[in-house]
Design a protein around this motif. Structure first.
Motif, short mmCIF file in Angstrom:
data_model
loop_
_atom_site.label_atom_id
_atom_site.label_comp_id
_atom_site.label_asym_id
_atom_site.label_seq_id
_atom_site.Cartn_x
_atom_site.Cartn_y
_atom_site.Cartn_z
N GLU A 4 0.83 -1.19 0.00
CA GLU A 4 0.00 0.00 0.00
C GLU A 4 0.87 1.25 0.00
OE1 GLU A 4 -3.25 0.56 -0.26
OE2 GLU A 4 -3.53 -1.59 -0.65
N THR A 5 1.91 1.17 0.86
CA THR A 5 2.83 2.32 0.93
C THR A 5 3.49 2.56 -0.43
OG1 THR A 5 3.28 1.85 3.24
CG2 THR A 5 4.85 3.28 2.08
N PHE A 6 3.93 1.47 -1.06
CA PHE A 6 4.57 1.59 -2.37
C PHE A 6 3.61 2.15 -3.41
CE2 PHE A 6 5.96 -0.11 -6.47
CZ PHE A 6 7.26 0.36 -6.50
N LYS A 7 2.31 1.65 -3.32
CA LYS A 7 1.30 2.16 -4.25
C LYS A 7 1.06 3.65 -4.05
CE LYS A 7 -1.31 -2.13 -5.01
NZ LYS A 7 -2.60 -2.81 -4.80
N MET A 8 0.97 4.02 -2.75
CA MET A 8 0.73 5.43 -2.45
C MET A 8 1.91 6.29 -2.95
SD MET A 8 -2.22 5.75 -1.14
CE MET A 8 -2.16 7.38 -0.47
N LYS A 9 3.12 5.78 -2.69
CA LYS A 9 4.31 6.53 -3.17
C LYS A 9 4.30 6.62 -4.69
CE LYS A 9 7.52 5.67 0.65
NZ LYS A 9 8.81 5.04 1.04
N ASN A 10 3.86 5.47 -5.31
CA ASN A 10 3.81 5.46 -6.77
C ASN A 10 2.78 6.49 -7.28
OD1 ASN A 10 4.32 4.70 -9.41
ND2 ASN A 10 2.71 3.15 -9.39
N GLN A 11 1.63 6.53 -6.58
CA GLN A 11 0.62 7.51 -6.96
C GLN A 11 1.14 8.95 -6.79
OE1 GLN A 11 -2.90 6.61 -4.72
NE2 GLN A 11 -3.38 4.75 -5.90
N VAL A 12 1.81 9.13 -5.64
CA VAL A 12 2.39 10.48 -5.41
C VAL A 12 3.40 10.83 -6.49
CG1 VAL A 12 3.84 11.85 -3.85
CG2 VAL A 12 1.99 10.45 -2.92
N CYS A 13 4.25 9.84 -6.83
CA CYS A 13 5.25 10.08 -7.90
C CYS A 13 4.55 10.38 -9.23
CB CYS A 13 6.17 8.86 -8.05
SG CYS A 13 7.33 8.72 -6.69
N GLN A 14 3.48 9.55 -9.51
CA GLN A 14 2.75 9.80 -10.75
C GLN A 14 2.12 11.19 -10.75
OE1 GLN A 14 2.59 7.95 -13.49
NE2 GLN A 14 3.99 6.44 -12.57
N TYR A 15 1.60 11.54 -9.55
CA TYR A 15 1.00 12.88 -9.43
C TYR A 15 2.07 13.96 -9.67
CZ TYR A 15 -0.95 17.04 -7.26
OH TYR A 15 -1.37 18.33 -7.01
N TYR A 16 3.24 13.76 -9.04
CA TYR A 16 4.33 14.73 -9.23
C TYR A 16 4.77 14.79 -10.68
CZ TYR A 16 5.24 15.96 -4.33
OH TYR A 16 5.14 16.46 -3.07
N ILE A 17 4.85 13.58 -11.30
CA ILE A 17 5.26 13.53 -12.70
C ILE A 17 4.24 14.27 -13.57
CG2 ILE A 17 5.54 11.99 -14.71
CD1 ILE A 17 6.70 9.92 -12.71
N HIS A 18 2.95 13.98 -13.29
CA HIS A 18 1.89 14.64 -14.06
C HIS A 18 1.94 16.17 -13.86
CE1 HIS A 18 -1.98 15.33 -15.94
NE2 HIS A 18 -2.38 15.99 -14.85
#
Length: 388
Positions: A4-18
């Motif tokens: 979950e933590t990795f997914k959340m970090k991935n979402q945050v990274c995707q958000y930052y990338i976007h």
């Protein structure tokens, strides 16, 4: 939980990338807009520079024309002064020449009368000489006859000889008187001839001086006419020259005002161009620094980086100018601790990427109490509370 933590970090990274891609697109658009504005400003600056060159050239032409007109006016004034002085001098010379001509004419008249008088002297003297010569010849013949008679009766009539001798002496004295009269008449004739020559010489000299005076008078009159004509021409040209000078001065004042305006516009445009270049350079530099730090975060080398302060919050578009003006730290980079900030500074120095200012959250706890809402006059909203 790790997933979950990795997914959340991935979402945050995707958000930052976007968000970063979105920001990159926005910055690229801003960059293109700034480049277009810069290009337009450069073109305007080039046009203004060309216009300024043309104005400067026109100004120099006007200055040259004005200098020529000033020089022409000064030369005309000097010529007018010289001609005025020459006019006065010529008038005095003309007056003197006229007076001299009158005197010479009077003297010439006297000399003519004297010449006529002397011309009659040789004729009278010749007549007297002829009479005396004729009388002398007659007396000599008579003397010879008397001497012959005297010689004949000398011996016989000694008593009468005395009378004849006395008569002879009387005749001789009379002859001597006649010779004396002839000599005096010849002397008078020579004196009269000398005086005639002198008067003729004076007459010729007076005639020569009169002719010279007439020539000088004619020359002075012609020069005077020329000077008057030149003065009239100058008097005709001078008002026009002064009018042209006034027009050129007015044009020069207008051009000077236009030059001041153009220079002011050019300074403003250059200032805007420099500000645009400086802002563009600063944005590029900040973008490079932030990209390099985010890359370090993605690689896990400096995980404590949260991002640019202005990117961590949002506010309504109408308050954009207000927040940008009141908050000077929007470009500061937020990190978890001061140690992370020091690590970022060391990284930027090693890579020579640029400089940045960091905010350590561990040092911001002292401001946590001030985050609560406060009572404001007339319930006016606080800018801080508008940030989401």
């Amino acid at each position: 939980m790790e997933n979950e933590t990795f997914k959340m970090k991935n979402q945050v990274c995707q958000y930052y990338i976007h968000e970063m891609q979105k920001r990159i697109q926005e910055e690229e658009q801003k960059k293109e807009k700034v480049q277009e504005e810069t290009k337009e400003i450069s073109e305007k600056s080039s046009v203004l520079a060309e216009e300024m060159k043309a104005k400067n050239k026109a100004l120099k032409d006007v200055e040259k024309e004005m200098n020529k007109i000033n020089k022409f006016v000064e030369d005309s004034r000097e010529k007018f002064t010289q001609l005025d002085l020459q006019d006065v001098d010529l008038r005095e010379k003309l007056k003197h020449a006229k007076s001299k001509v009158k005197k010479l004419q009077k003297q010439l008249q006297k000399d003519k009368e004297k010449v006529e008088e002397l011309k009659s002297v040789p004729a009278n003297s010749d007549k007297i000489i002829e009479e005396a010569t004729s009388k002398k010849g007659t007396l000599e013949k008579q003397k010879e006859k008397e001497e012959e008679k005297l010689q004949e009766v000398m011996d016989s009539l000694k008593i009468e000889t005395q009378g004849l001798q006395e008569e002879k002496e009387g005749k001789e004295r009379e002859l001597m008187e006649l010779n004396k009269n002839v000599n005096e008449t010849r002397s008078k004739m020579d004196v009269a001839q000398s005086e005639l020559d002198i008067y003729l010489s004076r007459h010729n000299t007076a005639l020569s001086q009169l002719n010279k005076a007439k020539d000088a008078l004619n020359t002075a009159s012609a020069t005077l006419r020329e000077r008057k004509t030149a003065i009239k021409e100058l008097e005709t040209k001078l008002p026009k020259a002064e009018e042209d000078l006034k027009k050129k001065e007015t044009e020069l004042e207008v051009l000077a005002q236009e030059e001041i305006t153009v220079k002011s516009e050019v300074r403003e445009i250059r200032q805007k161009v420099e500000e645009s270049r400086s802002s563009l350079s600063a944005n590029c530099s900040k973008g490079k620094v932030l990209d390099a730090l985010i890359q370090q975060k993605k690689q896990g080398k400096i995980p404590g980086i949260y991002g640019r302060l202005g990117d961590l919050g949002a506010i309504d578009e109408k308050y954009d100018v207000a927040i940008s003006s009141s908050c000077g730290a929007l470009d500061h980079i937020v990190v978890d601790t001061i140690d992370t900030a020091q690590e970022c500074v060391n990284f930027l120095k090693r890579q020579n990427v640029g400089v940045a200012t960091f905010i350590g959250l561990d040092k911001m706890n002292v401001w946590e109490k001030g985050m609560n809402k406060i009572q404001t006059p007339e319930n006016i909203p606080r800018l801080f509370d508008m940030v989401k």
